[in-house]
Enzyme design. Structure first.
Site, PDB file in Angstrom:
ATOM      1  N   ASP A   8       0.767  -1.243   0.000  1.00 29.77           N
ATOM      2  CA  ASP A   8       0.000   0.000   0.000  1.00 29.77           C
ATOM      3  C   ASP A   8       0.804   1.303   0.000  1.00 29.77           C
ATOM      4  OD1 ASP A   8      -1.741  -2.057   0.349  1.00 29.77           O
ATOM      5  OD2 ASP A   8      -2.781  -1.225   2.074  1.00 29.77           O
TER       6      ASP A   8
ATOM      7  N   GLU B 130       1.329  -8.680  11.554  1.00 34.76           N
ATOM      8  CA  GLU B 130       1.149  -8.411  10.129  1.00 34.76           C
ATOM      9  C   GLU B 130       2.504  -8.152   9.452  1.00 34.76           C
ATOM     10  OE1 GLU B 130      -1.443  -5.058   9.700  1.00 34.76           O
ATOM     11  OE2 GLU B 130      -1.652  -5.264   7.519  1.00 34.76           O
TER      12      GLU B 130
HETATM   13  C1  GLC Z   1      -3.132  -4.331   3.869  1.00 31.06           C
HETATM   14  C2  GLC Z   1      -2.058  -4.902   2.985  1.00 31.06           C
HETATM   15  C3  GLC Z   1      -2.688  -5.680   1.837  1.00 31.06           C
HETATM   16  C4  GLC Z   1      -3.619  -6.722   2.417  1.00 31.06           C
HETATM   17  C5  GLC Z   1      -4.649  -6.086   3.370  1.00 31.06           C
HETATM   18  C6  GLC Z   1      -5.474  -7.097   4.136  1.00 31.06           C
HETATM   19  O1  GLC Z   1      -3.901  -3.405   3.190  1.00 31.06           O
HETATM   20  O2  GLC Z   1      -1.250  -3.887   2.492  1.00 31.06           O
HETATM   21  O3  GLC Z   1      -1.691  -6.275   1.044  1.00 31.06           O
HETATM   22  O4  GLC Z   1      -4.272  -7.412   1.418  1.00 31.06           O
HETATM   23  O5  GLC Z   1      -3.978  -5.327   4.330  1.00 31.06           O
HETATM   24  O6  GLC Z   1      -4.655  -7.915   4.899  1.00 31.06           O
END
Ligand code: GLC
Length: 428
Positions: free
Chosen positions: A165, A393
């Site tokens: 992102d 994460e």
């Molecule tokens: C964040 C990450 C993305 C992922 C999402 C849900 O936005 O950057 O890659 O799919 O979280 O986990």
């Protein structure tokens, strides 16, 4: 409890009956590429759920083959995520699903890879066949709508489509959007209430203005047909490497399922043959994204510089040269952005931290080259990160950061799912 048992627990906890949420509170819906990675974890634990996970994902496929990055199942029940189903308003597209509301952008197309893994583990072929055809439809949508000219390389129209992102690779692209326009955008974020220390670990409000600006621009264009005036059009190595790997899976699987794979083969050939021209820099010995608007490479040091290892695109000598760019004594493999790059931040999301899915894909690639020493080292250090910090994460990329090195969502599903695959892979 050992790491494997704990991973099972995380998946069970995040299972919502027909799909798995990435993380409680922070991401309360179904995310596209997350579901793919998560299905790989289920395959080793409760295989039926791998099928259901993918079937639920494809239940949100649009009538034109497009597969959204978020499916807002039961959206009335969950209010901890922004931008919401209403904000996205997928009905702006005449092709949107009547079944489930969604976002209007996609994510890296991992699905073919997952289907092949499900087939190899002998799950129900009839159900896999249906998913196969849906996945091929999605690839056809990609090639018809997102391929840049006749290169077979997909253009990204929103940073969220890359899955990475707030990577530094988008910084210059966003800086082209006039501040006056961005200042008009109003919003109220929710993610910052869901994690600790969000000021250091999540994107900034100024970043969100750009994200929402693009979202609204795309909505105005019915999430399709971006014209040449659209400011964000980037070819990116991670997305396209995954496309190549998934296309190969679909071709192999299609032959077993008696499908005509000639179109897929032609498309793959097109993508592979343009890859180096757009992404490879012989001078730096690294891969870079290509900015379609400026017609030049984006010379930033980030994980995409190495990522084509996943699909065995570089030859062995080139791979060895790529790996020499990483200081293995100082760093955890593989930082999302390389320390020293402008905008690098060790705790902030995709601006430095290590992500388990990226490590997992590069690990898979290294094993194909039989670079077993470095592959084993990557696997062990990845498992160690999770063991020491928990199922976060993302993680600090510096080895000397030994406490509090896990950030973002806790009990994050793909971290658990891929830990399972890391542990099981060599044994089955
Ligand atoms: C964040 C990450 C993305 C992922 C999402 C849900 O936005 O950057 O890659 O799919 O979280 O986990």
């Amino acid at each position: 409890m050992n790491l494997l048992q704990k991973s099972f627990e995380v998946l069970d906890k995040n299972w919502f009956g027909k799909y798995t949420i990435p993380a409680n509170g922070l991401y309360p819906f179904q995310w596209n590429w997350d579901s793919g990675f998560i299905a790989l974890g289920w395959l080793h634990y409760k295989p039926e759920r791998a099928l259901v996970e993918m079937e639920t994902l494809f239940s949100g496929q649009w009538k034109n083959g497009f597969l959204p990055h978020i499916l807002f199942h039961d959206y009335q029940k969950h209010s901890t995520y922004f931008p919401s189903a209403d904000y996205w308003d997928s009905s702006a597209s005449p092709f949107a699903s009547d079944v489930v509301r969604s976002s209007g952008i996609t994510q890296p197309p991992v699905h073919g890879i997952i289907l092949e893994a499900m087939y190899n583990r002998r799950l129900d072929v009839g159900r896999i066949e249906k998913l196969y055809d849906q996945t091929v439809d999605y690839h056809q949508w990609l090639y018809a709508n997102k391929a840049y000219k006749d290169t077979g390389l997909m253009a990204i129209w929103h940073n969220w489509e890359s899955g990475m992102d707030n990577s530094v690779i988008w910084d210059d692209v966003f800086s082209r959007i006039p501040q006056k326009i961005l200042d008009r955008i109003e919003f109220s974020r929710k993610d910052v209430n869901q994690v600790e220390n969000s000021a250091e670990t999540r994107p900034k409000n100024s970043d969100y203005k750009g994200y929402l600006y693009l979202l609204n621009e795309l909505k105005d264009r019915q999430f399709q047909n971006v014209g040449s005036d659209y400011p964000f059009q980037v070819l990116e190595p991670v997305f396209n490497t995954i496309l190549i790997q998934a296309s190969r899976s679909l071709i192999r699987l299609g032959k077993k399922l008696n499908r005509d794979v000639s179109t897929l083969e032609q498309q793959l050939q097109m993508t592979e043959s343009h890859f180096d021209h757009y992404f490879w820099s012989a001078g730096d010995h690294l891969y870079y994204p290509f900015d379609v608007v400026l017609q030049e490479k984006i010379y930033k040091k980030y994980i995409g510089n190495y990522f084509p290892i996943y699909a065995s695109l570089p030859d062995l000598d080139r791979v060895k040269g790529l790996l020499r760019h990483i200081d293995l004594d100082l760093l955890q493999m593989f930082p999302s952005v390389t320390p020293g790059e402008i905008g690098f931040e060790p705790k902030n999301y995709w601006r430095g931290p290590v992500w388990i899915n990226m490590n997992w894909m590069i690990w898979k690639g290294l094993k194909i080259y039989k670079l077993n020493k470095v592959a084993d080292r990557l696997k062990e250090s990845t498992l160690d990160l999770v063991q020491r910090n928990g199922f976060y994460e993302y993680f600090n990329p510096f080895k000397n950061e030994t406490s509090n090195a896990g950030y973002g969502g806790a009990d994050f599903s793909w971290t658990a799912a891929l830990v399972i695959d890391f542990i099981k892979d060599d044994k089955e």
